[in-house]
Motif scaffolding. Structure first.
Motif, PDB file in Angstrom:
ATOM      1  N   PRO A 172      43.239  69.619  32.031  1.00  0.00           N
ATOM      2  CA  PRO A 172      43.927  70.553  32.936  1.00  0.00           C
ATOM      3  C   PRO A 172      45.311  70.953  32.434  1.00  0.00           C
ATOM      4  O   PRO A 172      46.148  70.110  32.122  1.00  0.00           O
ATOM      5  CB  PRO A 172      44.023  69.763  34.251  1.00  0.00           C
ATOM      6  CG  PRO A 172      43.881  68.332  33.854  1.00  0.00           C
ATOM      7  CD  PRO A 172      42.986  68.311  32.663  1.00  0.00           C
ATOM      8  N   ASN A 173      45.534  72.250  32.364  1.00  0.00           N
ATOM      9  CA  ASN A 173      46.810  72.766  31.868  1.00  0.00           C
ATOM     10  C   ASN A 173      47.981  72.387  32.756  1.00  0.00           C
ATOM     11  O   ASN A 173      49.122  72.297  32.290  1.00  0.00           O
ATOM     12  CB  ASN A 173      46.742  74.288  31.735  1.00  0.00           C
ATOM     13  CG  ASN A 173      45.912  74.721  30.542  1.00  0.00           C
ATOM     14  OD1 ASN A 173      45.950  74.090  29.499  1.00  0.00           O
ATOM     15  ND2 ASN A 173      45.141  75.788  30.702  1.00  0.00           N
ATOM     16  N   ARG A 174      47.724  72.180  34.030  1.00  0.00           N
ATOM     17  CA  ARG A 174      48.811  71.845  34.947  1.00  0.00           C
ATOM     18  C   ARG A 174      49.611  70.639  34.471  1.00  0.00           C
ATOM     19  O   ARG A 174      50.826  70.579  34.653  1.00  0.00           O
ATOM     20  CB  ARG A 174      48.243  71.529  36.340  1.00  0.00           C
ATOM     21  CG  ARG A 174      48.242  72.694  37.286  1.00  0.00           C
ATOM     22  CD  ARG A 174      47.980  72.243  38.707  1.00  0.00           C
ATOM     23  NE  ARG A 174      46.595  71.912  38.976  1.00  0.00           N
ATOM     24  CZ  ARG A 174      46.157  71.464  40.142  1.00  0.00           C
ATOM     25  NH1 ARG A 174      46.987  71.295  41.146  1.00  0.00           N
ATOM     26  NH2 ARG A 174      44.874  71.192  40.321  1.00  0.00           N
ATOM     27  N   LEU A 175      48.930  69.677  33.876  1.00  0.00           N
ATOM     28  CA  LEU A 175      49.592  68.432  33.509  1.00  0.00           C
ATOM     29  C   LEU A 175      50.279  68.494  32.149  1.00  0.00           C
ATOM     30  O   LEU A 175      50.970  67.558  31.763  1.00  0.00           O
ATOM     31  CB  LEU A 175      48.570  67.288  33.513  1.00  0.00           C
ATOM     32  CG  LEU A 175      47.933  66.974  34.863  1.00  0.00           C
ATOM     33  CD1 LEU A 175      46.938  65.835  34.727  1.00  0.00           C
ATOM     34  CD2 LEU A 175      48.999  66.635  35.903  1.00  0.00           C
ATOM     35  N   LYS A 176      50.109  69.588  31.413  1.00  0.00           N
ATOM     36  CA  LYS A 176      50.678  69.691  30.077  1.00  0.00           C
ATOM     37  C   LYS A 176      52.135  70.150  30.075  1.00  0.00           C
ATOM     38  O   LYS A 176      52.820  70.028  29.071  1.00  0.00           O
ATOM     39  CB  LYS A 176      49.848  70.656  29.221  1.00  0.00           C
ATOM     40  CG  LYS A 176      48.427  70.191  28.939  1.00  0.00           C
ATOM     41  CD  LYS A 176      47.696  71.239  28.095  1.00  0.00           C
ATOM     42  CE  LYS A 176      46.267  70.826  27.797  1.00  0.00           C
ATOM     43  NZ  LYS A 176      45.563  71.860  26.996  1.00  0.00           N
ATOM     44  N   HIS A 177      52.598  70.668  31.184  1.00  0.00           N
ATOM     45  CA  HIS A 177      53.907  71.328  31.207  1.00  0.00           C
ATOM     46  C   HIS A 177      55.082  70.362  31.282  1.00  0.00           C
ATOM     47  O   HIS A 177      56.189  70.707  30.871  1.00  0.00           O
ATOM     48  CB  HIS A 177      53.993  72.298  32.385  1.00  0.00           C
ATOM     49  CG  HIS A 177      53.114  73.492  32.243  1.00  0.00           C
ATOM     50  ND1 HIS A 177      53.432  74.562  31.432  1.00  0.00           N
ATOM     51  CD2 HIS A 177      51.908  73.781  32.793  1.00  0.00           C
ATOM     52  CE1 HIS A 177      52.470  75.455  31.497  1.00  0.00           C
ATOM     53  NE2 HIS A 177      51.539  75.014  32.316  1.00  0.00           N
ATOM     54  N   TYR A 178      54.845  69.147  31.794  1.00  0.00           N
ATOM     55  CA  TYR A 178      55.959  68.261  32.094  1.00  0.00           C
ATOM     56  C   TYR A 178      55.746  66.877  31.504  1.00  0.00           C
ATOM     57  O   TYR A 178      54.622  66.369  31.447  1.00  0.00           O
ATOM     58  CB  TYR A 178      56.145  68.163  33.616  1.00  0.00           C
ATOM     59  CG  TYR A 178      56.251  69.534  34.244  1.00  0.00           C
ATOM     60  CD1 TYR A 178      57.401  70.297  34.090  1.00  0.00           C
ATOM     61  CD2 TYR A 178      55.167  70.090  34.925  1.00  0.00           C
ATOM     62  CE1 TYR A 178      57.484  71.576  34.622  1.00  0.00           C
ATOM     63  CE2 TYR A 178      55.242  71.359  35.462  1.00  0.00           C
ATOM     64  CZ  TYR A 178      56.402  72.108  35.306  1.00  0.00           C
ATOM     65  OH  TYR A 178      56.480  73.377  35.813  1.00  0.00           O
ATOM     66  N   LYS A 179      56.851  66.285  31.096  1.00  0.00           N
ATOM     67  CA  LYS A 179      56.799  64.930  30.550  1.00  0.00           C
ATOM     68  C   LYS A 179      56.246  63.958  31.585  1.00  0.00           C
ATOM     69  O   LYS A 179      55.360  63.148  31.293  1.00  0.00           O
ATOM     70  CB  LYS A 179      58.196  64.502  30.107  1.00  0.00           C
ATOM     71  CG  LYS A 179      58.281  63.085  29.569  1.00  0.00           C
ATOM     72  CD  LYS A 179      59.720  62.753  29.171  1.00  0.00           C
ATOM     73  CE  LYS A 179      59.829  61.320  28.665  1.00  0.00           C
ATOM     74  NZ  LYS A 179      61.241  60.988  28.285  1.00  0.00           N
ATOM     75  N   GLU A 180      56.781  64.045  32.792  1.00  0.00           N
ATOM     76  CA  GLU A 180      56.311  63.236  33.914  1.00  0.00           C
ATOM     77  C   GLU A 180      56.486  64.038  35.192  1.00  0.00           C
ATOM     78  O   GLU A 180      57.315  64.944  35.270  1.00  0.00           O
ATOM     79  CB  GLU A 180      57.089  61.918  34.021  1.00  0.00           C
ATOM     80  CG  GLU A 180      56.802  60.934  32.903  1.00  0.00           C
ATOM     81  CD  GLU A 180      57.625  59.668  33.048  1.00  0.00           C
ATOM     82  OE1 GLU A 180      57.028  58.580  32.998  1.00  0.00           O
ATOM     83  OE2 GLU A 180      58.861  59.780  33.204  1.00  0.00           O
ATOM     84  N   ILE A 181      55.694  63.683  36.196  1.00  0.00           N
ATOM     85  CA  ILE A 181      55.769  64.332  37.500  1.00  0.00           C
ATOM     86  C   ILE A 181      55.870  63.241  38.557  1.00  0.00           C
ATOM     87  O   ILE A 181      55.058  62.306  38.581  1.00  0.00           O
ATOM     88  CB  ILE A 181      54.526  65.203  37.768  1.00  0.00           C
ATOM     89  CG1 ILE A 181      54.353  66.258  36.664  1.00  0.00           C
ATOM     90  CG2 ILE A 181      54.624  65.871  39.133  1.00  0.00           C
ATOM     91  CD1 ILE A 181      53.039  67.022  36.750  1.00  0.00           C
ATOM     92  N   PHE A 182      56.866  63.352  39.431  1.00  0.00           N
ATOM     93  CA  PHE A 182      57.070  62.384  40.502  1.00  0.00           C
ATOM     94  C   PHE A 182      56.830  63.081  41.841  1.00  0.00           C
ATOM     95  O   PHE A 182      57.426  64.126  42.120  1.00  0.00           O
ATOM     96  CB  PHE A 182      58.491  61.818  40.458  1.00  0.00           C
ATOM     97  CG  PHE A 182      58.761  60.967  39.249  1.00  0.00           C
ATOM     98  CD1 PHE A 182      58.638  59.593  39.310  1.00  0.00           C
ATOM     99  CD2 PHE A 182      59.126  61.554  38.044  1.00  0.00           C
ATOM    100  CE1 PHE A 182      58.878  58.804  38.194  1.00  0.00           C
ATOM    101  CE2 PHE A 182      59.372  60.780  36.912  1.00  0.00           C
ATOM    102  CZ  PHE A 182      59.248  59.396  36.990  1.00  0.00           C
ATOM    103  N   ILE A 183      55.951  62.508  42.658  1.00  0.00           N
ATOM    104  CA  ILE A 183      55.561  63.123  43.924  1.00  0.00           C
ATOM    105  C   ILE A 183      55.584  62.101  45.054  1.00  0.00           C
ATOM    106  O   ILE A 183      55.642  60.892  44.850  1.00  0.00           O
ATOM    107  CB  ILE A 183      54.146  63.740  43.851  1.00  0.00           C
ATOM    108  CG1 ILE A 183      53.101  62.635  43.599  1.00  0.00           C
ATOM    109  CG2 ILE A 183      54.068  64.822  42.793  1.00  0.00           C
ATOM    110  CD1 ILE A 183      51.667  63.103  43.772  1.00  0.00           C
ATOM    111  N   GLY A 184      55.512  62.633  46.283  1.00  0.00           N
ATOM    112  CA  GLY A 184      55.280  61.836  47.479  1.00  0.00           C
ATOM    113  C   GLY A 184      54.070  62.416  48.198  1.00  0.00           C
ATOM    114  O   GLY A 184      53.069  62.741  47.595  1.00  0.00           O
TER     115      GLY A 184
END
Length: 244
Positions: A172-184
């Motif tokens: 999935p391309n969505r996950l390629k854009h950022y080093k890490e993603i932090f969510i709640g």
């Protein structure tokens, strides 16, 4: 200097103070909150008051969550969203009973200044829920996605269980854009975890404070984390909120 990400709070001031005391935040540190400060336990207005004070002492980023959107709308117009009222809004409204109009305006302005996401210098993304654009958050068409989407986390969990590699055309391309993603937004307690969860490059730090879980503060560099006590033990005469 340390950078900490703080999960959903939902009116649990006692737990927030407790966990921040464990971290021993210093003046040069940065605190990044991923949203949902209100709705659930009885001290939502007091949480906002506390956060305003904290922001005067240390660098803070306050991401806006879906419950914050509802509370902001109520403070601005007086309109009560029925869904919000049933899922923590009543408790938030009650917490504002002793607040003056001037204080409510100050809180409204606090909500209005909140960004929907934050990207730091290391290309780490912080947001409440998720996004759907394959081109990243800057290309997201529907802004509500930032505080309502759960598909990002579902996708990361599914990917973690698959054999798909990053160089695969199916990745999935969505996950390629950022080093890490932090969510709640999506409690890890839904998956029988009372600690932060990690799937591919996504970190979920909502550890169920709105219900029977805890508030989590994570050092984003080391991934070491601290947690409050479970919220029902800190508010023994309350129920927390219904899920939404």
């Amino acid at each position: 200097m340390s950078i900490y990400a703080i999960g959903d709070i939902h009116g649990g001031l006692k737990a927030l103070i407790q966990v921040l005391n464990k971290v021993e935040v210093k003046e040069e540190d940065t605190l990044i909150f991923v949203g949902d400060y209100v709705d659930g336990w009885s001290e939502s207005a007091q949480v906002i008051e506390f956060l305003i004070d904290v922001s005067e002492e240390v660098t803070c980023v306050f991401i806006k969550g879906n419950h914050d959107v509802w509370c902001e709308k109520w403070l601005e117009t007086g309109d009560v969203n029925p869904t919000w009222y049933m899922h923590g809004g009543k408790e938030t409204m009650d917490s504002y009973e002793s607040y003056s109009d001037e204080e409510k305006i100050e809180h409204l302005e606090f909500f209005q200044k909140m960004p929907l996401y934050h990207i730091d210098k290391e290309n780490r993304l912080f947001l409440h829920a998720g996004f759907t654009s394959m081109h990243g958050v800057e290309k997201e068409v529907f802004k509500e996605t930032f505080y309502f989407d759960r598909t990002l986390w579902e996708m990361a969990l599914t990917l973690e269980q698959s054999s798909i590699k990053e160089d695969s055309p199916m990745f999935p391309n969505r996950l390629k854009h950022y080093k890490e993603i932090f969510i709640g937004h999506t409690p890890t307690t839904n998956f029988n975890h009372d600690e932060p969860m990690h799937a591919y490059n996504v970190w979920n730090i909502d550890t169920g404070a709105a219900f029977k879980g805890k508030i989590t503060v994570m050092n984003i560099e080391t991934k070491a984390f601290h947690q409050s006590d479970e919220l029902p033990g800190l508010y023994p005469n309350e129920k927390g909120r219904n899920k939404v």
